[in-house]
Scaffold this active site. Structure first.
Site, PDB file in Angstrom:
ATOM      1  N   GLY A  41      17.902  22.044  40.125  1.00 10.00           N
ATOM      2  CA  GLY A  41      18.556  21.335  41.227  1.00 10.00           C
ATOM      3  C   GLY A  41      17.674  20.231  41.803  1.00 10.00           C
ATOM      4  O   GLY A  41      18.189  19.255  42.356  1.00 10.00           O
ATOM      5  N   ALA A  65      17.223  25.054  42.627  1.00  9.74           N
ATOM      6  CA  ALA A  65      17.990  25.841  43.589  1.00  9.74           C
ATOM      7  C   ALA A  65      17.221  27.129  43.849  1.00  9.74           C
ATOM      8  O   ALA A  65      16.427  27.572  43.010  1.00  9.74           O
ATOM      9  CB  ALA A  65      19.364  26.141  43.012  1.00  9.74           C
ATOM     10  N   GLU A  91      17.343  25.671  33.750  1.00  8.68           N
ATOM     11  CA  GLU A  91      18.289  26.733  34.121  1.00  8.68           C
ATOM     12  C   GLU A  91      18.582  27.697  32.984  1.00  8.68           C
ATOM     13  O   GLU A  91      18.812  28.882  33.203  1.00  8.68           O
ATOM     14  CB  GLU A  91      19.615  26.116  34.607  1.00  8.68           C
ATOM     15  CG  GLU A  91      19.550  25.414  35.957  1.00  8.68           C
ATOM     16  CD  GLU A  91      19.233  23.934  35.869  1.00  8.68           C
ATOM     17  OE1 GLU A  91      18.713  23.482  34.814  1.00  8.68           O
ATOM     18  OE2 GLU A  91      19.498  23.224  36.857  1.00  8.68           O
TER      19      GLU A  91
HETATM   20  N1  CO8 Z   1      13.699  29.403  43.924  1.00  5.48           N
HETATM   21  C1  CO8 Z   1      13.091  30.248  44.777  1.00  5.48           C
HETATM   22  N2  CO8 Z   1      11.746  30.337  44.896  1.00  5.48           N
HETATM   23  C2  CO8 Z   1      10.991  29.532  44.121  1.00  5.48           C
HETATM   24  C3  CO8 Z   1      11.563  28.630  43.202  1.00  5.48           C
HETATM   25  C4  CO8 Z   1      12.986  28.569  43.126  1.00  5.48           C
HETATM   26  N3  CO8 Z   1      13.614  27.708  42.323  1.00  5.48           N
HETATM   27  N4  CO8 Z   1      10.572  27.969  42.557  1.00  5.48           N
HETATM   28  C5  CO8 Z   1       9.425  28.440  43.062  1.00  5.48           C
HETATM   29  N5  CO8 Z   1       9.664  29.386  44.004  1.00  5.48           N
HETATM   30  C6  CO8 Z   1       8.703  30.163  44.790  1.00  5.48           C
HETATM   31  C7  CO8 Z   1       8.050  31.225  43.927  1.00  5.48           C
HETATM   32  O1  CO8 Z   1       8.873  32.371  43.829  1.00  5.48           O
HETATM   33  C8  CO8 Z   1       6.781  31.475  44.697  1.00  5.48           C
HETATM   34  O2  CO8 Z   1       7.073  32.292  45.820  1.00  5.48           O
HETATM   35  P1  CO8 Z   1       6.174  33.623  46.115  1.00  5.48           P
HETATM   36  O3  CO8 Z   1       4.829  33.040  46.462  1.00  5.48           O
HETATM   37  O4  CO8 Z   1       6.888  34.237  47.265  1.00  5.48           O
HETATM   38  O5  CO8 Z   1       6.147  34.396  44.854  1.00  5.48           O
HETATM   39  C9  CO8 Z   1       6.423  30.098  45.256  1.00  5.48           C
HETATM   40  O6  CO8 Z   1       7.640  29.326  45.196  1.00  5.48           O
HETATM   41  C10 CO8 Z   1       5.395  29.367  44.411  1.00  5.48           C
HETATM   42  O7  CO8 Z   1       5.845  29.354  43.061  1.00  5.48           O
HETATM   43  P2  CO8 Z   1       4.953  29.854  41.832  1.00  5.48           P
HETATM   44  O8  CO8 Z   1       3.991  30.922  42.282  1.00  5.48           O
HETATM   45  O9  CO8 Z   1       5.880  30.203  40.723  1.00  5.48           O
HETATM   46  O10 CO8 Z   1       4.136  28.535  41.508  1.00  5.48           O
HETATM   47  P3  CO8 Z   1       3.533  28.071  40.102  1.00  5.48           P
HETATM   48  O11 CO8 Z   1       2.694  26.870  40.408  1.00  5.48           O
HETATM   49  O12 CO8 Z   1       2.911  29.214  39.388  1.00  5.48           O
HETATM   50  O13 CO8 Z   1       4.810  27.615  39.232  1.00  5.48           O
HETATM   51  C11 CO8 Z   1       6.919  26.476  38.849  1.00  5.48           C
HETATM   52  C12 CO8 Z   1       5.581  26.509  39.641  1.00  5.48           C
HETATM   53  C13 CO8 Z   1       6.618  26.222  37.380  1.00  5.48           C
HETATM   54  C14 CO8 Z   1       7.735  25.343  39.416  1.00  5.48           C
HETATM   55  C15 CO8 Z   1       7.626  27.837  39.019  1.00  5.48           C
HETATM   56  O14 CO8 Z   1       7.688  28.167  40.399  1.00  5.48           O
HETATM   57  C16 CO8 Z   1       9.040  27.838  38.509  1.00  5.48           C
HETATM   58  O15 CO8 Z   1       9.244  27.905  37.298  1.00  5.48           O
HETATM   59  N6  CO8 Z   1      10.046  27.781  39.414  1.00  5.48           N
HETATM   60  C17 CO8 Z   1      11.438  27.901  39.054  1.00  5.48           C
HETATM   61  C18 CO8 Z   1      11.933  26.619  38.392  1.00  5.48           C
HETATM   62  C19 CO8 Z   1      13.368  26.795  37.996  1.00  5.48           C
HETATM   63  O16 CO8 Z   1      13.729  27.576  37.162  1.00  5.48           O
HETATM   64  N7  CO8 Z   1      14.248  25.977  38.621  1.00  5.48           N
HETATM   65  C20 CO8 Z   1      15.662  26.028  38.360  1.00  5.48           C
HETATM   66  C21 CO8 Z   1      16.345  26.910  39.351  1.00  5.48           C
HETATM   67  S1  CO8 Z   1      18.074  27.131  39.027  1.00  5.48           S
HETATM   68  C22 CO8 Z   1      18.794  25.712  39.536  1.00  5.48           C
HETATM   69  O17 CO8 Z   1      18.156  24.842  40.020  1.00  5.48           O
HETATM   70  C23 CO8 Z   1      20.288  25.597  39.371  1.00  5.48           C
HETATM   71  C24 CO8 Z   1      20.819  24.371  40.102  1.00  5.48           C
HETATM   72  C25 CO8 Z   1      22.296  24.364  40.132  1.00  5.48           C
HETATM   73  C26 CO8 Z   1      22.864  25.299  41.170  1.00  5.48           C
HETATM   74  C27 CO8 Z   1      24.316  24.960  41.313  1.00  5.48           C
HETATM   75  C28 CO8 Z   1      25.117  26.093  41.894  1.00  5.48           C
HETATM   76  C29 CO8 Z   1      26.584  25.744  41.833  1.00  5.48           C
END
Ligand code: CO8
Length: 258
Positions: free
Chosen positions: A109, A66, A132
């Site tokens: 998500g 998400a 998460e």
């Molecule tokens: N949300 C928003 N932006 C994101 C997300 C995300 N989940 N994941 C990556 N991005 C963005 C980064 O912020 C970055 O943007 P910017 O260039 O503007 O800084 C761009 O995508 C590229 O990402 P990275 O530079 O971090 O790329 P890496 O190759 O270094 O890392 C990863 C890749 C490991 C995937 C890393 O991006 C990461 O850890 N992402 C987050 C993963 C995460 O924690 N996901 C869970 C999110 S919470 C969730 O899903 C809850 C679901 C349930 C919701 C229900 C509500 C009721």
């Protein structure tokens, strides 16, 4: 066709294709993307010329979860009153089979979205996880339930409590994915699989999906009873007559989807 900003939509034969397309955010699921995916799925659901849906992302990410930027400042009441992300339930309720083609990150998500689909084909590059907990939240669109049903309590606890990622190979041996293919073959394989399903009788494919899903929602005896009734009703379709006639006449069936 509707103009979408966060997804690309197309079709090949009887397969409706949806590609998540927010490369700048690794396909993070925001509210707009959710509405667009759900609208596209519902359009395909209504279309009699579509027999299966294929959902995919990019080589780098199916979806990295998400959208954390969109959620960060929300309060409990923002989430609760809006019933945030509940529209994903409409995708989970889709009645036509959905094939997910997953490469790269399927986290949070993104993993939950893949698990809402019916056949999950993973590239060998795929990485699954429910991270998460590292953000101070927990899975919110079914992850704690679907992951546990798919791979059992021990592994689901491990993934949800540590937030670690799981390789495609581990996901396959745990029973999360239908099969793993080399990344380069992912789309060909997924399209071929979705086309095979789409060319089956549509009413019967829908009955199969409904019956298999019943295994998650009822006791064994209720599920078996449900399957039996649906099996009987298959004999009200033309496709049952065609499928069995084709077998006996030693030819391929030509399903009319009715
Ligand atoms: N949300 C928003 N932006 C994101 C997300 C995300 N989940 N994941 C990556 N991005 C963005 C980064 O912020 C970055 O943007 P910017 O260039 O503007 O800084 C761009 O995508 C590229 O990402 P990275 O530079 O971090 O790329 P890496 O190759 O270094 O890392 C990863 C890749 C490991 C995937 C890393 O991006 C990461 O850890 N992402 C987050 C993963 C995460 O924690 N996901 C869970 C999110 S919470 C969730 O899903 C809850 C679901 C349930 C919701 C229900 C509500 C009721």
């Amino acid at each position: 066709m509707t103009d979408y900003e966060t997804i690309r939509v197309g079709r090949t034969g009887r397969v409706g294709m949806i590609t998540l397309n927010r490369p700048e955010a690794l396909n993070a699921l925001n509210a707009q993307l959710m509405s667009e995916v759900v609208a596209a799925v519902e359009d395909f659901e209504k279309d009699r010329n579509i027999g299966a849906i294929l959902l995919t992302g990019s080589e780098r990410a199916f979806a990295a979860g998400a959208d954390i930027k969109e959620m960060q400042s929300k309060s409990f009441m923002d989430m609760y009153l809006d019933d945030w992300f509940s529209a994903w339930d409409r995708l989970a309720a889709a009645r036509k089979p959905i094939v997910a083609a997953v490469a790269g990150y399927a986290l949070g998500g993104g993993c939950e979205l893949a698990m809402m689909c019916d056949v999950l084909i993973a590239a060998d590059s795929a990485k699954f996880g429910q991270p998460e907990i590292k953000l101070g939240v927990l899975p919110g669109i079914g992850g704690s339930q679907r992951l546990t049903r798919a791979i059992g309590k021990a592994k689901a606890m491990d993934l949800c409590l540590t937030g670690r990622t799981m390789s495609a190979e581990e996901a396959e041996s745990a029973g999360l994915v239908s099969r793993v293919v080399p990344a380069i073959d992912l789309m060909d394989d997924a399209i071929a699989t979705a086309s095979t399903i789409a060319d089956m009788s549509l009413p019967i494919a829908m009955m199969v999906k409904e019956s298999v899903n019943r295994a998650f929602e009822s006791t064994l005896s209720e599920g078996v009873r449900f399957e039996r009734r649906v099996f009987h009703s298959a004999f009200a379709t033309q496709d049952q007559k065609e499928g069995m006639a084709a077998f006996n006449e030693k030819r391929s069936p030509n399903f009319g989807h009715h």
